[in-house]
Design a protein around this motif. Structure first.
Motif, mmCIF file in Angstrom:
data_model
loop_
_atom_site.group_PDB
_atom_site.id
_atom_site.type_symbol
_atom_site.label_atom_id
_atom_site.label_comp_id
_atom_site.label_asym_id
_atom_site.label_seq_id
_atom_site.Cartn_x
_atom_site.Cartn_y
_atom_site.Cartn_z
ATOM 1 N N ILE A 1 16.946 32.286 27.159
ATOM 2 C CA ILE A 1 17.413 31.117 26.385
ATOM 3 C C ILE A 1 17.387 31.447 24.889
ATOM 4 C CG2 ILE A 1 16.756 28.748 25.685
ATOM 5 C CD1 ILE A 1 18.104 28.780 28.399
ATOM 6 N N CYS A 2 16.310 32.094 24.437
ATOM 7 C CA CYS A 2 16.207 32.419 23.003
ATOM 8 C C CYS A 2 17.271 33.437 22.586
ATOM 9 C CB CYS A 2 14.813 32.952 22.673
ATOM 10 S SG CYS A 2 13.562 31.679 22.816
ATOM 11 N N GLU A 3 17.632 34.322 23.514
ATOM 12 C CA GLU A 3 18.662 35.315 23.214
ATOM 13 C C GLU A 3 20.036 34.639 23.056
ATOM 14 O OE1 GLU A 3 19.207 39.407 22.585
ATOM 15 O OE2 GLU A 3 17.356 38.553 23.365
ATOM 16 N N LEU A 4 20.314 33.696 23.941
ATOM 17 C CA LEU A 4 21.622 33.030 23.907
ATOM 18 C C LEU A 4 21.681 31.939 22.838
ATOM 19 C CD1 LEU A 4 22.209 32.656 27.760
ATOM 20 C CD2 LEU A 4 23.645 33.986 26.201
ATOM 21 N N PHE A 5 20.517 31.322 22.573
ATOM 22 C CA PHE A 5 20.464 30.203 21.609
ATOM 23 C C PHE A 5 19.331 30.467 20.612
ATOM 24 C CE2 PHE A 5 21.888 28.505 25.697
ATOM 25 C CZ PHE A 5 23.065 27.880 25.347
ATOM 26 N N PRO A 6 19.562 31.369 19.641
ATOM 27 C CA PRO A 6 18.463 31.748 18.737
ATOM 28 C C PRO A 6 17.856 30.545 18.007
ATOM 29 C CG PRO A 6 20.345 33.198 18.449
ATOM 30 C CD PRO A 6 20.786 32.116 19.381
ATOM 31 N N LEU A 7 18.629 29.468 17.833
ATOM 32 C CA LEU A 7 18.061 28.343 17.082
ATOM 33 C C LEU A 7 16.923 27.650 17.841
ATOM 34 C CD1 LEU A 7 20.369 25.202 16.919
ATOM 35 C CD2 LEU A 7 20.306 26.780 18.826
ATOM 36 N N PHE A 8 16.753 27.963 19.141
ATOM 37 C CA PHE A 8 15.664 27.331 19.896
ATOM 38 C C PHE A 8 14.364 28.137 19.829
ATOM 39 C CE2 PHE A 8 19.120 25.350 22.766
ATOM 40 C CZ PHE A 8 19.247 24.284 21.897
ATOM 41 N N ARG A 9 14.355 29.245 19.076
ATOM 42 C CA ARG A 9 13.189 30.134 19.119
ATOM 43 C C ARG A 9 11.914 29.457 18.652
ATOM 44 N NH1 ARG A 9 16.139 35.777 17.406
ATOM 45 N NH2 ARG A 9 17.024 36.083 19.475
ATOM 46 N N ARG A 10 12.037 28.429 17.810
ATOM 47 C CA ARG A 10 10.805 27.810 17.289
ATOM 48 C C ARG A 10 10.475 26.489 17.995
ATOM 49 N NH1 ARG A 10 12.064 27.194 11.436
ATOM 50 N NH2 ARG A 10 9.968 26.386 11.239
ATOM 51 N N MET A 11 11.192 26.197 19.057
ATOM 52 C CA MET A 11 10.919 24.952 19.794
ATOM 53 C C MET A 11 9.637 25.088 20.606
ATOM 54 S SD MET A 11 13.682 22.717 19.696
ATOM 55 C CE MET A 11 13.570 21.872 21.244
ATOM 56 N N ARG A 12 8.907 23.981 20.710
ATOM 57 C CA ARG A 12 7.705 23.987 21.558
ATOM 58 C C ARG A 12 8.034 23.424 22.934
ATOM 59 N NH1 ARG A 12 3.972 21.459 17.005
ATOM 60 N NH2 ARG A 12 5.911 20.292 16.876
ATOM 61 N N MET A 13 7.471 24.044 23.938
ATOM 62 C CA MET A 13 7.677 23.565 25.305
ATOM 63 C C MET A 13 6.547 22.597 25.660
ATOM 64 S SD MET A 13 10.467 24.798 26.312
ATOM 65 C CE MET A 13 11.407 25.392 24.927
ATOM 66 N N MET A 14 6.918 21.493 26.300
ATOM 67 C CA MET A 14 5.926 20.442 26.571
ATOM 68 C C MET A 14 5.348 20.518 27.980
ATOM 69 S SD MET A 14 5.965 18.853 23.756
ATOM 70 C CE MET A 14 5.413 17.162 23.798
ATOM 71 N N ARG A 15 6.196 20.720 28.968
ATOM 72 C CA ARG A 15 5.723 20.656 30.358
ATOM 73 C C ARG A 15 6.534 21.618 31.197
ATOM 74 N NH1 ARG A 15 7.500 16.309 32.816
ATOM 75 N NH2 ARG A 15 8.670 15.503 31.069
ATOM 76 N N CYS A 16 5.895 22.196 32.223
ATOM 77 C CA CYS A 16 6.684 22.908 33.229
ATOM 78 C C CYS A 16 6.161 22.529 34.603
ATOM 79 C CB CYS A 16 6.685 24.410 32.993
ATOM 80 S SG CYS A 16 5.143 25.200 33.355
ATOM 81 N N TRP A 17 6.999 22.674 35.591
ATOM 82 C CA TRP A 17 6.643 22.267 36.954
ATOM 83 C C TRP A 17 7.506 23.057 37.921
ATOM 84 C CZ3 TRP A 17 9.684 19.611 33.561
ATOM 85 C CH2 TRP A 17 10.999 19.397 33.959
ATOM 86 N N GLY A 18 7.232 22.897 39.182
ATOM 87 C CA GLY A 18 8.044 23.582 40.192
ATOM 88 C C GLY A 18 8.351 22.664 41.355
ATOM 89 N N GLY A 19 9.243 23.115 42.194
ATOM 90 C CA GLY A 19 9.545 22.427 43.444
ATOM 91 C C GLY A 19 9.689 23.494 44.519
ATOM 92 N N THR A 20 9.693 23.071 45.774
ATOM 93 C CA THR A 20 9.824 24.021 46.880
ATOM 94 C C THR A 20 11.243 23.942 47.416
ATOM 95 O OG1 THR A 20 7.536 23.535 47.418
ATOM 96 C CG2 THR A 20 8.803 24.707 49.083
#
Ligand code: FAD
Ligand code: PYC
Length: 417
Positions: free
Chosen positions: A321-340
């Motif tokens: 994502i950072c490679e394709l959208f360099p402007l997001f490099r300084r964004m903070r991620m809030m949550r991650c999750w998964g599904g089956t």
């Protein structure tokens, strides 16, 4: 229904400090017996219940959910909706679903926040270009809107993408389905639940199904944590637990389960107004109405039932994502999750009768079953009501894994697995 949801009740509820709101659906104790018991209170199970009642007049129906409505993959996905699948069988089924999405808010009288903002699939190599070209042609022959974008047109459609030469993931072109987009995942569960309940369907939560009573090859009842419930017909709609339930019923499925994960960033002002997917770099992105970037990954190669996923996959996705959208490099991620996710060898679903008489299976949608929720419920309801598939799901039978009539949609699945 009209008076319950009038403008006055909207105002009253808005000013009520979130107290004393009417329940959107009842929470009944299970009856001793139903004409149809649907197992799984995700979007597919609830949509099936709704269409059974609405289209086929079958209202003595229970939806049995082991946890809470939408707590499975329905509430965990990245909400991408599109219909640009390769083979005729899939294109017709997913396009039917997309058409239902287009009228769903009105049909359910519930805002499912369907936003046709366009879904772009990127090509990074000659191989990707050929695959997209073939699929665009197939889509157009099937009346599915699909077009090719040159790199310049990609940049026009999504100005924040970085197309400078020398990037790790050069963009050679893209496919675009303008009618594709996103929706609100919870709303689809809640909207179908409320509408099914209004037609008489019983929705029973916190009630795991633990076994079946099968006599002379025919299902007679389901054993649940709330006791035995007799059933004329039993319909599985349990996604990542399809094989577990099939084993309880005594048959095997060609389904393998993988964790699939996603994450959201801190909210920011509107910055990306379309969906961008890249199968090759295992990443896709959109922005929610709240402002968070909604980012998803490819499947974790390890087989498992984890609903969290793993850091190596997240790292690989964010790097892309950072490679394709360099402007997001300084964004903070809030949550991650998964599904089956329940994947079939040909990356296509099963909506079919089973070897047990009176029992049906809807599963194997893998990484792509959110978009199909309305269409899947619609054809599954038909299959259950008539004990025969609808022409739209006739090819998605269980026996295709023995006849060899596979429907390989690994390319169109657009999520690496
Ligand atoms: P679920 O919502 O999982 O519902 C099944 C229900 O069965 C669950 O609520 C579960 O609790 C219940 N259940 C299980 N066992 C039992 C039991 N023994 N008794 C009673 N109940 C039981 N698809 C897309 O089209 N677009 C996307 O962008 C997309 N992104 C995704 C991103 C992620 C991270 C994930 C995990 C999936 C994604 N998908 C996407 C796939 C999509 O979410 C699923 O295919 C779809 O939601 C499946 O819906 P369902 O109703 O069949 O399953
Ligand atoms: O099927 O479009 C899809 C999808 C996107 C992300 C996960 N699945």
């Amino acid at each position: 229904m009209k008076s319950r949801y009038s403008i006055f009740s909207l105002l009253r509820n808005a000013l009520s400090y979130h107290e004393n709101w009417p329940e959107a659906w009842r929470s009944p104790e299970p009856k001793p017996s139903y004409d149809v018991v649907i197992i799984g209170g995700g979007g597919h199970g609830l949509a099936t219940a709704y269409y059974l009642a609405k289209e086929h007049g079958i209202t003595n129906v229970a939806v049995i959910e082991r946890g809470w409505l939408g707590g499975g993959n329905t509430g965990r996905n990245t909400t991408i909706v599109r219909s640009n699948y390769l083979w005729d069988e899939s294109a017709h089924l997913y396009e039917h679903s997309l058409k239902l999405w287009e009228g769903l808010t009105r049909e359910l009288n519930y805002n499912v926040m369907f936003s046709q903002r366009g879904v772009m699939n990127l090509a990074h190599s000659q191989h990707d270009l050929r695959e997209l070209g073939r699929r665009i042609a197939a889509n157009r022959l099937n009346g599915v809107d699909s077009e090719f974008l040159t790199p310049r047109q990609v940049k026009q459609f999504c100005p924040i993408i970085d197309l400078r030469e020398g990037g790790r993931y050069p963009v050679l072109g893209a496919s675009l389905q303008r009618r594709g987009g996103t929706a609100r995942h919870d709303a689809i569960a809640w909207g179908y639940a409320r509408a099914a309940d209004a037609l008489g369907v019983d929705i029973i939560q916190e009630c795991p199904v633990e076994g079946f009573r099968i006599e002379k090859g025919r299902v007679r009842a389901v054993e649940t944590a709330k006791g035995t419930i007799e059933a004329g017909k039993v319909a599985l709609a349990v996604a990542g637990h399809s094989s577990v339930l099939a084993e309880l019923a005594g048959f095997r499925l060609p389904i393998v389960c993988h964790p699939l994960q996603a994450l959201v960033s801190e909210p920011v002002k509107p910055v990306i107004d379309c969906v961008v997917m890249s199968n090759a770099v295992h990443a896709y992105i959109s922005q929610s109405d709240k402002g968070d970037l909604v980012i998803g990954a490819g499947v974790d190669r390890y087989i498992g039932y984890s609903q969290s996923g793993g850091l190596p996959v997240t790292e690989e996705t964010l790097a892309a994502i950072c490679e394709l959208f360099p402007l997001f490099r300084r964004m903070r991620m809030m949550r991650c999750w998964g599904g089956t996710v329940d994947t079939c060898p040909d990356a296509s679903p099963i909506v079919s009768k089973t070897p047990v008489e009176g029992m049906y299976i809807n599963g194997g949608w893998g990484t792509g079953g959110f978009k199909s929720t309305p269409g899947s419920g619609w054809v599954y309801a038909h299959t259950i009501a008539h004990d025969e598939p609808h022409p739209l799901n006739a090819a998605f039978k269980l026996d295709r894994f023995t006849t060899g009539y596979l429907i390989d949609e690994h390319g169109a699945a657009a999520v690496a697995h």
